[in-house]
Design an enzyme around this catalytic site. Structure first.
Site, PDB file in Angstrom:
ATOM      1  N   ASN A   1      37.442  48.952  39.670  1.00 22.34           N
ATOM      2  CA  ASN A   1      37.685  47.873  38.714  1.00 22.34           C
ATOM      3  C   ASN A   1      36.912  48.027  37.397  1.00 22.34           C
ATOM      4  O   ASN A   1      35.833  47.459  37.216  1.00 22.34           O
ATOM      5  CB  ASN A   1      37.362  46.535  39.365  1.00 22.34           C
TER       6      ASN A   1
ATOM      7  N   LYS B   1      47.519  57.034  45.460  1.00 23.58           N
ATOM      8  CA  LYS B   1      46.250  57.585  44.958  1.00 23.58           C
ATOM      9  C   LYS B   1      45.647  58.539  45.991  1.00 23.58           C
ATOM     10  O   LYS B   1      45.108  59.585  45.643  1.00 23.58           O
ATOM     11  CB  LYS B   1      45.257  56.456  44.653  1.00 23.58           C
TER      12      LYS B   1
ATOM     13  N   GLN C   1      36.772  35.643  47.637  1.00 23.10           N
ATOM     14  CA  GLN C   1      36.926  37.090  47.701  1.00 23.10           C
ATOM     15  C   GLN C   1      35.973  37.738  46.694  1.00 23.10           C
ATOM     16  O   GLN C   1      35.732  37.186  45.623  1.00 23.10           O
ATOM     17  CB  GLN C   1      38.390  37.511  47.457  1.00 23.10           C
TER      18      GLN C   1
ATOM     19  N   TYR D   1      50.155  51.498  45.962  1.00 18.02           N
ATOM     20  CA  TYR D   1      49.369  52.084  44.870  1.00 18.02           C
ATOM     21  C   TYR D   1      48.214  52.904  45.459  1.00 18.02           C
ATOM     22  O   TYR D   1      47.949  54.036  45.038  1.00 18.02           O
ATOM     23  CB  TYR D   1      48.862  50.945  43.978  1.00 18.02           C
TER      24      TYR D   1
ATOM     25  N   GLY E   1      48.506  48.348  37.375  1.00 14.52           N
ATOM     26  CA  GLY E   1      48.350  46.943  37.013  1.00 14.52           C
ATOM     27  C   GLY E   1      47.358  46.268  37.939  1.00 14.52           C
ATOM     28  O   GLY E   1      46.816  46.899  38.845  1.00 14.52           O
TER      29      GLY E   1
ATOM     30  N   ARG F   1      34.317  41.183  44.495  1.00 12.51           N
ATOM     31  CA  ARG F   1      34.603  42.455  43.821  1.00 12.51           C
ATOM     32  C   ARG F   1      33.364  42.870  43.031  1.00 12.51           C
ATOM     33  O   ARG F   1      32.474  42.060  42.781  1.00 12.51           O
ATOM     34  CB  ARG F   1      35.761  42.301  42.816  1.00 12.51           C
TER      35      ARG F   1
ATOM     36  N   ARG G   1      35.183  43.813  48.183  1.00 11.18           N
ATOM     37  CA  ARG G   1      35.104  45.223  47.764  1.00 11.18           C
ATOM     38  C   ARG G   1      33.877  45.389  46.882  1.00 11.18           C
ATOM     39  O   ARG G   1      33.598  44.537  46.034  1.00 11.18           O
ATOM     40  CB  ARG G   1      36.368  45.635  47.007  1.00 11.18           C
TER      41      ARG G   1
HETATM   42  P1  NAD Z   1      46.438  51.761  31.777  1.00  8.77           P
HETATM   43  O1  NAD Z   1      47.685  51.210  32.378  1.00  8.77           O
HETATM   44  O2  NAD Z   1      45.835  51.051  30.627  1.00  8.77           O
HETATM   45  O3  NAD Z   1      46.681  53.279  31.356  1.00  8.77           O
HETATM   46  C1  NAD Z   1      47.580  54.125  32.021  1.00  8.77           C
HETATM   47  C2  NAD Z   1      48.418  54.811  30.960  1.00  8.77           C
HETATM   48  O4  NAD Z   1      49.326  55.710  31.616  1.00  8.77           O
HETATM   49  C3  NAD Z   1      49.300  53.819  30.167  1.00  8.77           C
HETATM   50  O5  NAD Z   1      49.033  53.897  28.792  1.00  8.77           O
HETATM   51  C4  NAD Z   1      50.708  54.250  30.496  1.00  8.77           C
HETATM   52  O6  NAD Z   1      51.617  54.108  29.408  1.00  8.77           O
HETATM   53  C5  NAD Z   1      50.499  55.714  30.855  1.00  8.77           C
HETATM   54  N1  NAD Z   1      51.626  56.213  31.636  1.00  8.77           N
HETATM   55  C6  NAD Z   1      52.201  55.626  32.709  1.00  8.77           C
HETATM   56  N2  NAD Z   1      53.257  56.345  33.108  1.00  8.77           N
HETATM   57  C7  NAD Z   1      53.356  57.401  32.270  1.00  8.77           C
HETATM   58  C8  NAD Z   1      54.256  58.480  32.162  1.00  8.77           C
HETATM   59  N3  NAD Z   1      55.280  58.609  33.008  1.00  8.77           N
HETATM   60  N4  NAD Z   1      54.056  59.399  31.189  1.00  8.77           N
HETATM   61  C9  NAD Z   1      53.029  59.264  30.303  1.00  8.77           C
HETATM   62  N5  NAD Z   1      52.145  58.246  30.354  1.00  8.77           N
HETATM   63  C10 NAD Z   1      52.322  57.330  31.319  1.00  8.77           C
HETATM   64  O7  NAD Z   1      45.401  51.899  32.987  1.00  8.77           O
HETATM   65  P2  NAD Z   1      43.838  52.214  32.935  1.00  8.77           P
HETATM   66  O8  NAD Z   1      43.149  50.991  33.372  1.00  8.77           O
HETATM   67  O9  NAD Z   1      43.459  52.858  31.670  1.00  8.77           O
HETATM   68  O10 NAD Z   1      43.730  53.262  34.130  1.00  8.77           O
HETATM   69  C11 NAD Z   1      43.649  54.666  33.923  1.00  8.77           C
HETATM   70  C12 NAD Z   1      43.647  55.370  35.270  1.00  8.77           C
HETATM   71  O11 NAD Z   1      42.539  54.930  36.050  1.00  8.77           O
HETATM   72  C13 NAD Z   1      44.897  55.100  36.114  1.00  8.77           C
HETATM   73  O12 NAD Z   1      45.233  56.277  36.801  1.00  8.77           O
HETATM   74  C14 NAD Z   1      44.447  54.048  37.091  1.00  8.77           C
HETATM   75  O13 NAD Z   1      45.199  54.065  38.272  1.00  8.77           O
HETATM   76  C15 NAD Z   1      43.004  54.467  37.315  1.00  8.77           C
HETATM   77  N6  NAD Z   1      42.183  53.336  37.773  1.00  8.77           N
HETATM   78  C16 NAD Z   1      41.910  52.317  36.907  1.00  8.77           C
HETATM   79  C17 NAD Z   1      41.142  51.256  37.344  1.00  8.77           C
HETATM   80  C18 NAD Z   1      40.809  50.115  36.419  1.00  8.77           C
HETATM   81  O14 NAD Z   1      40.110  49.197  36.851  1.00  8.77           O
HETATM   82  N7  NAD Z   1      41.260  50.085  35.184  1.00  8.77           N
HETATM   83  C19 NAD Z   1      40.643  51.231  38.657  1.00  8.77           C
HETATM   84  C20 NAD Z   1      40.959  52.269  39.505  1.00  8.77           C
HETATM   85  C21 NAD Z   1      41.713  53.344  39.051  1.00  8.77           C
END
Ligand code: NAD
Length: 325
Positions: A178, A153, A218, A149, A76, A220, A283
Site C-alpha cells: 500500500n 502477481k 481492519q 489480482y 486499483g 493496514r 495486513r
Molecule cells: P497506477 O495504476 O497508477 O500505474 C499503473 C500504470 O500502468 C498506469 O499508468 C496504467 O495506465 C499503466 N498500464 C496499465 N496497463 C497498461 C498497458 N497495457 N500498457 C501500458 N501501460 C499500462 O498504479 P501504481 O500505484 O503506480 O502501481 C504501480 C505498480 O505497483 C503496479 O504494478 C501495482 O500493481 C504495483 N503495486 C502498487 C501498490 C500501491 O499501493 N500503489 C501496491 C502493491 C503493488
C-alpha cells in the site's frame, strides 16, 4: 549515463520513479497507455504504447538499455479489485504486460529488470486477525491470495524469477504494501484507501461525516512514495533478487487512519462505518528480511506522509470547486 525504461510511467509510482531516476542522472524512457494526469513527464522519451502488444514491447525495449522497471498493471483499490467484476481483465491485461515486457527485455539483452509485486499475494488465512497478520516473505506458500489480482502477481513473480534462473537475467522482485502520496489516483473508483479517505475528508463539510467501508477495525500499513522508491533503488543496487516486502510496519486500523486524516484537516467530522469491499482483515509489512539482507527499512512516520498527501488531495478538491462570485 545509465539508460532505463519505466513501464507504467504514466501511473503513480512510475511517474515518481521517472523523476527520481532523472535526478540521479539516468536517461529515461517511459511507456504507458496514458500520460500522467497530474504532471508533465520529465522522461527523455515518453511512448504511448500498449504493453499487451508484444510488437510494441519489442519495438520499444531495444539493445543498450541497462535497466527495466515493470510497474504497468491493471490496478486499483478495494473498490476495483475486490468486487469480482474486473477479475478477468485484471488477470488478462497484467499477465500480458508482464509476459511481453520480460520477453522483450530478454531479447534486447537487458541485464537488470525490476518487477513490482504486491502484498496481495499473501494468503488470506494468515491475515484473519487484524491485530496479528503474518506477511513475512516465506509465508506466501501454500498460496491463497484473496483476489485474482494477487494470484496474477504471484504468477508473474514466478515468471520473472524463472527468467532469472533460466536466462541469467538479473531479476529484482519487490512486494509493495500500500504505497501512497501526492499524484496518486484519488477518485474515479481505482483509488486506494489512503487517497479515498483523504478525498472524503477534503470534500466533507465541517460538522459532517465520512463513510468508511466495513467496521473500520481492519488494519493496514501505508508506505510513503519517497520511501518506496528508496527501497526499490536499494534493491536494484544490491545483489539480492527477492522477493522482498517494501512496506511500512506502522500498522493502523482504517478508523484510526480516518481519525488521523480528520485531525490533519482540522475539521470536526464523525465516521460512519458502512458496507463495502474490504479485502483481508489485517495486513502489515514484515521488514525482518529486507533489514537483514539490504540493511534498509523505511522510517518516516505515517503522519508525515499523510500530511503531504492530504494537502495535495485537498488542493485537487479545491481546484475543482466552482468559483463563487
Ligand atoms: P497506477 O495504476 O497508477 O500505474 C499503473 C500504470 O500502468 C498506469 O499508468 C496504467 O495506465 C499503466 N498500464 C496499465 N496497463 C497498461 C498497458 N497495457 N500498457 C501500458 N501501460 C499500462 O498504479 P501504481 O500505484 O503506480 O502501481 C504501480 C505498480 O505497483 C503496479 O504494478 C501495482 O500493481 C504495483 N503495486 C502498487 C501498490 C500501491 O499501493 N500503489 C501496491 C502493491 C503493488
Amino acid at each position: 549515463m545509465k539508460k532505463a525504461i519505466v513501464c507504467g510511467a504514466g501511473g503513480f509510482i512510475g511517474g515518481h520513479l521517472v523523476k527520481r531516476l532523472k535526478s540521479l542522472g539516468y536517461w529515461v524512457k517511459g511507456i504507458d497507455v496514458k500520460y500522467n494526469e497530474f504532471e508533465e513527464t520529465v522522461a527523455d522519451e515518453f511512448v504511448i504504447g500498449d504493453l499487451r502488444d508484444p510488437k510494441i514491447c519489442e519495438r520499444e525495449i531495444v539493445k543498450g538499455i541497462d535497466e527495466v522497471y515493470q510497474l504497468a498493471a491493471d490496478m486499483g483499490g478495494a473498490g476495483y479489485i475486490f468486487t469480482g467484476d474486473h477479475d478477468a481483465v485484471v488477470m488478462h491485461n497484467s499477465a500480458l504486460c508482464n509476459l511481453n515486457t520480460l520477453e522483450a527485455s530478454r531479447l534486447a539483452g537487458v541485464k537488470k529488470i525490476f518487477y513490482s509485486s504486491s502484498a496481495c499475494i499473501y494468503p488470506e488465512y494468515n491475515q484473519l486477525d487484524p491485530d496479528n497478520p503474518k506477511c513475512s516473505e516465506e509465508s506466501a506458500y501454500p498460496a491463497a491470495p484473496d483476489s485474482e489480482y494477487g494470484w496474477e502477481k504471484l504468477f508473474s513473480e514466478r515468471l520473472y524469477l524463472s527468467y532469472g534462473r533460466n536466462y541469467g537475467m538479473e531479476v529484482r522482485v519487490a512486494r509493495f504494501h500500500n504505497i501512497f502520496g501526492p499524484q496518486g489516483t484519488w477518485r474515479g473508483g481505482r483509488e486506494k484507501a489512503p487517497a479515498a479517505v483523504c478525498r472524503k475528508v477534503a470534500e466533507a463539510e465541517d460538522g459532517g461525516a465520512i463513510e468508511i467501508w466495513g467496521d473500520g477495525l481492519q488494519t493496514r500499513s501505508f508506505l510513503y512514495i519517497d520511501e518506496c522508491l528508496d527501497g526499490v533503488l536499494r534493491l536494484m543496487e544490491s545483489n539480492e533478487t527477492g522477493p522482498f516486502n517494501i512496506g511500512s510496519e506502522e500498522m493502523i486500523s482504517l478508523n484510526d487512519f480516518a481519525k488521523l486524516v480528520i485531525g490533519i484537516s482540522g475539521k470536526n467530522l464523525s465516521i460512519n462505518n458502512v458496507k463495502g469491499p474490504q479485502g483481508v482483515r489485517g495486513r502489515n509489512s514484515d521488514n525482518t528480511l529486507i533489514k537483514k539482507s539490504l540493511q534498509w527499512a523505511p522510517s518516516l512516520p505515517l503522519k508525515v506522509g499523510v500530511e503531504k498527501t492530504y494537502e495535495w488531495i485537498n488542493s485537487q478538491v479545491e481546484s475543482l470547486k466552482p468559483i463563487s462570485l
